[in-house]
Design a protein around this motif. Structure first.
Motif, PDB file in Angstrom:
ATOM      1  N   ALA A   1       0.843  -1.196   0.000  1.00  0.00           N
ATOM      2  CA  ALA A   1       0.000   0.000   0.000  1.00  0.00           C
ATOM      3  C   ALA A   1       0.874   1.239   0.000  1.00  0.00           C
ATOM      4  CB  ALA A   1      -0.923   0.007   1.222  1.00  0.00           C
ATOM      5  N   THR A   2       0.363   2.287  -0.611  1.00  0.00           N
ATOM      6  CA  THR A   2       0.989   3.605  -0.557  1.00  0.00           C
ATOM      7  C   THR A   2       0.092   4.490   0.304  1.00  0.00           C
ATOM      8  OG1 THR A   2      -0.215   4.426  -2.490  1.00  0.00           O
ATOM      9  CG2 THR A   2       1.871   3.263  -2.900  1.00  0.00           C
ATOM     10  N   PRO A   3       0.564   5.668   0.691  1.00  0.00           N
ATOM     11  CA  PRO A   3      -0.325   6.564   1.461  1.00  0.00           C
ATOM     12  C   PRO A   3      -1.653   6.826   0.762  1.00  0.00           C
ATOM     13  CG  PRO A   3       1.937   7.349   1.570  1.00  0.00           C
ATOM     14  CD  PRO A   3       1.938   6.207   0.603  1.00  0.00           C
ATOM     15  N   ASP A   4      -1.645   6.874  -0.570  1.00  0.00           N
ATOM     16  CA  ASP A   4      -2.882   7.152  -1.311  1.00  0.00           C
ATOM     17  C   ASP A   4      -3.830   5.953  -1.338  1.00  0.00           C
ATOM     18  OD1 ASP A   4      -1.996   9.696  -1.867  1.00  0.00           O
ATOM     19  OD2 ASP A   4      -1.140   9.154  -3.820  1.00  0.00           O
ATOM     20  N   THR A   5      -3.275   4.728  -1.315  1.00  0.00           N
ATOM     21  CA  THR A   5      -4.124   3.533  -1.438  1.00  0.00           C
ATOM     22  C   THR A   5      -4.334   2.814  -0.112  1.00  0.00           C
ATOM     23  OG1 THR A   5      -2.204   2.102  -1.910  1.00  0.00           O
ATOM     24  CG2 THR A   5      -3.287   3.176  -3.793  1.00  0.00           C
ATOM     25  N   GLN A   6      -3.841   3.384   0.968  1.00  0.00           N
ATOM     26  CA  GLN A   6      -3.846   2.691   2.257  1.00  0.00           C
ATOM     27  C   GLN A   6      -5.252   2.267   2.684  1.00  0.00           C
ATOM     28  OE1 GLN A   6      -1.875   4.911   5.314  1.00  0.00           O
ATOM     29  NE2 GLN A   6      -1.586   3.136   6.634  1.00  0.00           N
ATOM     30  N   ALA A   7      -6.209   3.173   2.591  1.00  0.00           N
ATOM     31  CA  ALA A   7      -7.575   2.863   3.030  1.00  0.00           C
ATOM     32  C   ALA A   7      -8.184   1.759   2.168  1.00  0.00           C
ATOM     33  CB  ALA A   7      -8.447   4.122   2.981  1.00  0.00           C
ATOM     34  N   GLN A   8      -7.968   1.829   0.872  1.00  0.00           N
ATOM     35  CA  GLN A   8      -8.513   0.832  -0.044  1.00  0.00           C
ATOM     36  C   GLN A   8      -7.900  -0.543   0.210  1.00  0.00           C
ATOM     37  OE1 GLN A   8      -7.912   1.818  -4.163  1.00  0.00           O
ATOM     38  NE2 GLN A   8      -8.609  -0.170  -4.904  1.00  0.00           N
ATOM     39  N   VAL A   9      -6.582  -0.588   0.411  1.00  0.00           N
ATOM     40  CA  VAL A   9      -5.903  -1.867   0.650  1.00  0.00           C
ATOM     41  C   VAL A   9      -6.347  -2.463   1.983  1.00  0.00           C
ATOM     42  CG1 VAL A   9      -3.654  -2.945   1.056  1.00  0.00           C
ATOM     43  CG2 VAL A   9      -3.934  -1.280  -0.792  1.00  0.00           C
ATOM     44  N   LEU A  10      -6.499  -1.621   3.004  1.00  0.00           N
ATOM     45  CA  LEU A  10      -6.968  -2.106   4.309  1.00  0.00           C
ATOM     46  C   LEU A  10      -8.359  -2.719   4.188  1.00  0.00           C
ATOM     47  CD1 LEU A  10      -6.798  -2.453   7.354  1.00  0.00           C
ATOM     48  CD2 LEU A  10      -7.553  -0.065   7.607  1.00  0.00           C
ATOM     49  N   ALA A  11      -9.235  -2.048   3.433  1.00  0.00           N
ATOM     50  CA  ALA A  11     -10.592  -2.588   3.239  1.00  0.00           C
ATOM     51  C   ALA A  11     -10.546  -3.924   2.508  1.00  0.00           C
ATOM     52  CB  ALA A  11     -11.439  -1.580   2.462  1.00  0.00           C
ATOM     53  N   ASN A  12      -9.663  -4.031   1.522  1.00  0.00           N
ATOM     54  CA  ASN A  12      -9.529  -5.284   0.781  1.00  0.00           C
ATOM     55  C   ASN A  12      -9.000  -6.391   1.695  1.00  0.00           C
ATOM     56  OD1 ASN A  12      -9.659  -6.902  -1.535  1.00  0.00           O
ATOM     57  ND2 ASN A  12      -7.502  -6.529  -2.013  1.00  0.00           N
ATOM     58  N   ALA A  13      -8.024  -6.062   2.534  1.00  0.00           N
ATOM     59  CA  ALA A  13      -7.481  -7.050   3.479  1.00  0.00           C
ATOM     60  C   ALA A  13      -8.560  -7.526   4.442  1.00  0.00           C
ATOM     61  CB  ALA A  13      -6.314  -6.442   4.250  1.00  0.00           C
ATOM     62  N   GLN A  14      -9.390  -6.617   4.902  1.00  0.00           N
ATOM     63  CA  GLN A  14     -10.463  -7.002   5.831  1.00  0.00           C
ATOM     64  C   GLN A  14     -11.484  -7.897   5.148  1.00  0.00           C
ATOM     65  OE1 GLN A  14     -10.581  -6.206   9.279  1.00  0.00           O
ATOM     66  NE2 GLN A  14     -12.007  -7.925   9.033  1.00  0.00           N
ATOM     67  N   ARG A  15     -11.754  -7.639   3.861  1.00  0.00           N
ATOM     68  CA  ARG A  15     -12.690  -8.504   3.121  1.00  0.00           C
ATOM     69  C   ARG A  15     -12.115  -9.924   3.014  1.00  0.00           C
ATOM     70  NH1 ARG A  15     -13.909  -3.683   0.103  1.00  0.00           N
ATOM     71  NH2 ARG A  15     -12.109  -4.019  -1.241  1.00  0.00           N
ATOM     72  N   ILE A  16     -10.814 -10.020   2.787  1.00  0.00           N
ATOM     73  CA  ILE A  16     -10.185 -11.337   2.709  1.00  0.00           C
ATOM     74  C   ILE A  16     -10.330 -12.066   4.039  1.00  0.00           C
ATOM     75  CG2 ILE A  16      -7.963 -12.517   2.489  1.00  0.00           C
ATOM     76  CD1 ILE A  16      -7.168 -10.358   0.465  1.00  0.00           C
TER      77      ILE A  16
END
Length: 437
Positions: free
Chosen positions: A200-215
């Motif tokens: 994740a980058t600072p710009d994609t951090q929220a999106q990646v965290l949400a994806n990780a939680q879905r997994i």
């Protein structure tokens, strides 16, 4: 792509216009010599991506996605399936790059090699190759899709053996240093860990965290951690389902070390913030370094079980379950199992050479505390039947001498090859020409 469409439409036009008399009269004012404009052949699939000139179609993605869905027991929601579809496309692009790079280095995998591997995979599913091909079609995939994956894996492994492995070295001093650390750590806890890493980058951090939680949510609902790791993880261990092997807490980043010590066998963590992204870890097993573990004991067991008629209610079954529990708890030695079973209408199955570690965690806890001749508490369900295990014999484990010199050497070499392979693939991605359609 335009050339493919042109060839298809030309072929259709020629097939219609070759024989004037073959055009039936259907009451419409149709020209005998016609040209079809645009895409009209359902067998010509739209390209999803073109990788250095190699086309990846929607069908390629759909069929590979079907394999992932099947591996998860079909338990993937539609919205999650769409996100997974994007990851499958990325994996197919990487696979294409790997095959192309292997061919550029004069490495070609023969059809015979691919077929032999396909037959081995079929036998792993306890099916003949023809039956396995039918099974794949039933799941929405195909024999061609899995054979392409086989070609990719064989090509990449052979390329790494030629271009990477000869330049990776592990010294005798390094291996001895690991052995010394193991001996110094005798009694310390080790953990068998699997990981899914998402950058994740600072710009994609929220999106990646949400994806990780879905997994995490999907795995906790019964999805396969291994399947998600293979498709989503950006670590070099993705190819082996995220398996990190046996590690001590001190070998892990601090955040992962803290998390793994709070998990029990079979549990999965919440997303953990690590440098560069997020990790999700699963605790497969745990042990103590160079000490014997009761769960490595090998058992001789007799299983005694009863089944129930369909649609039997819990209330109706309760007296039978209580009678079963009372009977098995009264067993005095394995020699009495068949006699007790005949009295309550139960079946008996004997099994030797059963390692405690290979049983479900709940049964492991019960069995390590049993004496010879004793029975576990009843377990099971009305649908699958009620069971109890009677302990007939136990071969206790010896104190472990730890991994051998060769095992440590091979593990260290494999880790270094994996790191170089990840960099190699990253360079191929950087230099590739990928046209998304």
């Amino acid at each position: 792509m335009a050339g493919v469409l042109l060839a298809a439409t030309t072929a259709i036009a020629q097939s219609v216009g070759d024989d004037d008399d073959a055009t039936p009269s259907v009451g419409l004012d149709l020209p005998k010599d016609l040209t079809v404009f645009g895409h009209s052949d359902p067998n010509v699939h739209k390209a999803t991506a073109i990788v250095n000139g190699t086309i990846i179609t929607d069908t390629d993605v759909d069929q590979r996605l079907a394999l992932v869905v099947a591996a998860n027991g079909g338990k993937i929601p539609e919205d999650e399936k769409e996100r997974l579809r994007l990851q499958v496309l990325r994996n197919l692009i990487d696979e294409t790059l790997q095959i192309q790079e292997a061919r550029a280095n004069d490495i070609k995998i023969s059809k015979e090699e691919i077929q032999q591997t396909f037959e081995r995979v079929s036998s792993n599913f306890k099916r003949t190759p023809n039956d396995f091909a039918a099974y794949l079609r039933e799941k929405g995939s195909s024999e061609a899709s899995i054979k392409r994956q086989i070609e990719g894996e064989l090509s990449w492994n052979r390329l790494l053996r030629r271009r990477v492995e000869p330049f990776v070295s592990v010294s005798e001093e390094e291996v001895k240093a690991v052995i010394d650390r193991l001996n110094a750590s005798k009694g310390a806890h080790e953990y068998h860990v699997a990981e899914i890493y998402l950058s994740a980058t600072p710009d994609t951090q929220a999106q990646v965290l949400a994806n990780a939680q879905r997994i995490v949510d999907q795995v906790r609902k019964g999805g396969s951690f291994v399947a998600y790791a293979r498709q989503y993880s950006e670590a070099s261990t993705a190819a082996v389902g995220g398996d990190l092997g046996w590690v001590r807490a001190g070998q892990l980043p601090e955040a992962l070390a803290q998390a793994v010590q709070t998990l029990t066998n079979g549990q999965i963590s919440d997303p953990i913030s690590v440098p560069g992204g997020y990790s999700v870890i699963a605790l497969v097993d745990q042990r103590q370094v160079l000490t014997s573990d009761a769960r490595d004991a090998v058992l001789s067991l007799k299983q005694i079980s009863i089944t129930f008629p369909p649609n039997l209610t819990q209330t109706t079954a309760a007296p039978k379950v209580e009678a079963f529990a009372k009977a098995v708890q009264g067993i005095q030695g394995c020699g009495k199992v068949e006699e007790v079973a005949s009295q309550i209408g139960a079946e008996v199955v004997q099994s030797d050479q059963v390692k405690v570690r290979d049983l479900p965690p709940a049964l492991q806890t019960m069995l390590v505390n049993l004496s010879i001749g004793q029975a576990t508490q009843p377990f099971g369900s009305l649908q699958e039947g009620i069971r109890s295990l009677v302990l007939c014999g136990r071969d206790d484990p010896q104190v472990s001498d730890g991994p051998s010199y060769d095992q440590i050497y091979n593990q260290m070499q494999e880790e270094r090859v994996n790191r170089r392979a990840q960099r190699y693939l990253r360079d191929l991605r950087r230099d590739a020409v990928v046209d998304y359609r």
